[in-house]
Scaffold this active site. Structure first.
Site, PDB file in Angstrom:
ATOM      1  N   GLU A  81       0.826  -1.213   0.000  1.00 20.66           N
ATOM      2  CA  GLU A  81       0.000   0.000   0.000  1.00 20.66           C
ATOM      3  C   GLU A  81       0.857   1.257   0.000  1.00 20.66           C
ATOM      4  OE1 GLU A  81       0.754   1.820   2.812  1.00 20.66           O
ATOM      5  OE2 GLU A  81       1.965   0.050   3.313  1.00 20.66           O
ATOM      6  N   GLY A  98       6.761   0.392   3.686  1.00 16.00           N
ATOM      7  CA  GLY A  98       5.482   0.070   3.060  1.00 16.00           C
ATOM      8  C   GLY A  98       5.663  -0.144   1.575  1.00 16.00           C
ATOM      9  N   GLU A  99       4.613   0.145   0.798  1.00 19.46           N
ATOM     10  CA  GLU A  99       4.563  -0.044  -0.664  1.00 19.46           C
ATOM     11  C   GLU A  99       4.958  -1.471  -1.082  1.00 19.46           C
ATOM     12  OE1 GLU A  99       8.530   1.808  -2.797  1.00 19.46           O
ATOM     13  OE2 GLU A  99       7.301   3.286  -1.798  1.00 19.46           O
ATOM     14  N   GLY A 100       4.781  -2.429  -0.195  1.00 18.35           N
ATOM     15  CA  GLY A 100       5.070  -3.828  -0.513  1.00 18.35           C
ATOM     16  C   GLY A 100       6.537  -4.195  -0.430  1.00 18.35           C
TER      17      GLY A 100
END
Lengths: 338, 338
Positions: free
Chosen positions: A162, A304-306
């Site tokens: 995300e 974050g961001e995978g």
């Protein structure tokens, strides 16, 4: 595709979740016993291969069609000054994903994994949930279904991540409403708040939870009131993946928080999920414990961001390379097999 | 190539060890601050990139010429019944390496890393060190130099591993002689001993240490008396790599035990080393603490043959992909950079 077109359908999907294929898992477990190594000596790599075999329904699982899907959303609660970065960074980072310049591009690129970024109405942030629900029912429903729509049964592994300025505030609120505790216990620095910033964020979260205290404690209502579009999308994707038999690789605190409301009523929702890592965000370790997930990596990541899941995916690839590529004792003509 | 042609030369090499390039490490650190992410948010991945930059002497380090070198040796102490597998498995596993069927083949293959296996006089096991020194000085010297000879300055990362039935007994003896404690504290199941087996192994180790108690506590004497050829080779490779400016990725308990005698007199020997993982062999966590190395992974692996380090190498590749491939804030036109 499982029906998630209403809050009631979502509840039904959570109430009847399929299991892994025990025959495939058993065959993979038997194979591990025959490979040229002392039984069990590859530790967690063996468990991962057996796990993926069970959910993919075959003795030798693959990651050929693995996909990383990153959902982005904007948050009205950003107006409360809960992030170290301004809200416009969400769209700027989505542009960076598209241009190939972000960490997740480099990390998925390093292992040849497909990456899709889904920006959810960035020009229409959710409402500030300290003053009312973040989304109306239609908005939350749409986000859930957009998440679910990313799941295709031919995906052998789905990595979820995300992006969304202020979404660690929503994540903390989701955890607090789902598992209780105090706002302070679930609040952390996110992208880089100092001590005062964390304390302010914690007060904002406590205020929101008090406001929504009388609302029904269903997964849908919790996601709708204190979540966000990218969080509802992750929840939808996790449920849809389960019904499609697709194993899921979860990222950090915010990604995992999306399933907290689900796990609070249906703890088995995590059975097809791997926690890629434990992030440096303090709430993550606590959340993983509540979800009963043992993280694969602990690398003090907090982006974050995978990104943490993408590093974990490299470890999964190693696990499958050993499982699928090693010789058996019989093939190698080696004494023992203990 | 550093001179390791005598025990005295070995001592000299340990007494004057070069450092990493502070300018290259500083440039890499500055680059990490400019990449499109909150500063520090990639955690240990950032540290790894900066570490490799320092030792490779360039802002953007690579793993293009990374090599895994696995040393194999046979041990006279196997006659004491200290392993779950018979001694002939060492040669059988070397044949398995050559045929491409072992875990290390699959794991290095998954990341495109070169693999070399060096079998050290397998038909001439070391002597049983419960009755005398494992090697004479010439044998130990030859093994050290064979290890050192595998180091070439154009190698950007050297992954070290080992294979040798009964070598966890030698490893425990090396640790005990280097760092003290009790034989039981350093003894574990290895490839799969039961409780009685571990207790017997511990008694064998205690007996060996008592026998060699009056010998000089130099690294060379410790390696010669209770080590083995593959262990001396690893020690030689680690020292040669340091003098060639080549960073080293260490595997499990046995691999790390080879530098215990060196670290006991020269703790800085680990400065160019990364501990790839912490193995399930109980002595490894204790040893890493003594070496002051924080392992990258904890996956309950206990196979040896470089396998844990090879999984860690996949994580290093991810770290470098992010470091070298991400856009800076300026390049991406993003607000902040905190």
């Amino acid at each position: 595709m499982i029906d998630l077109s209403s809050a009631a359908a979502f509840d039904r999907a959570l109430a009847s979740m399929p299991s892994a294929d025990p025959a495939a898992a058993g065959a993979a477990r038997a194979r591990q016993q025959q490979l040229t190594k002392p039984p069990g000596s590859l530790g967690r790599l063996e468990d991962l291969a057996i796990f993926l075999a069970g959910w993919q329904g075959r003795e030798r699982p693959s990651m050929d069609t693995a996909r990383a899907v990153i959902f982005a959303g904007n948050h009205g609660v950003a107006a409360q000054g809960v992030s170290a970065f301004p809200a416009e960074v969400t769209a700027q980072m989505v542009a960076n994903f598209a241009a190939g310049g972000a960490a997740i591009n480099a990390l998925t690129g390093a292992i040849g994994m497909r990456l899709e970024v889904i920006a959810l109405d960035l020009d229409r942030p959710t409402r500030d949930f300290t003053t009312g629900p973040a989304m109306d029912a239609d908005e939350c429903q749409a986000a859930l279904m957009q998440g679910a729509a990313t799941v295709t049964p031919d995906t052998d592994l789905l990595l979820l991540g995300e992006m969304g300025i202020a979404n660690s505030t929503a994540a903390a609120a989701l955890c607090l409403r789902s598992f209780g505790g105090t706002a302070a216990e679930w609040s952390g620095p996110g992208t880089g708040l100092d001590r005062h910033g964390v304390s302010h964020k914690s007060a904002v979260i406590a205020r929101a939870i008090a406001l929504h205290g009388d609302a029904p404690a269903t997964p849908f209502e919790t996601l709708r009131r204190v979540g966000g579009r990218e969080l509802a999308a992750i929840a939808g994707a996790v449920v849809a993946a389960r019904h499609a038999g697709v194993p899921v690789l979860l990222d950090g605190f915010i990604c995992c928080s999306a399933i907290a409301p689900l796990a609070a009523v249906a703890p088995g929702i995590v059975d097809h999920c791997i926690a890629g890592h434990c992030s440096a965000e303090p709430g993550h370790a606590r959340l993983l414990e509540r979800l009963r997930l043992e993280p694969l990596l602990r690398l003090d990541m907090r982006l974050g961001e995978g990104s943490g899941a993408a590093v974990a995916a490299a470890v999964l690839r190693s696990a499958l390379a050993a499982h699928n590529g090693m010789a058996t004792f019989a093939e190698a003509g080696i004494a023992g097999g203990a």
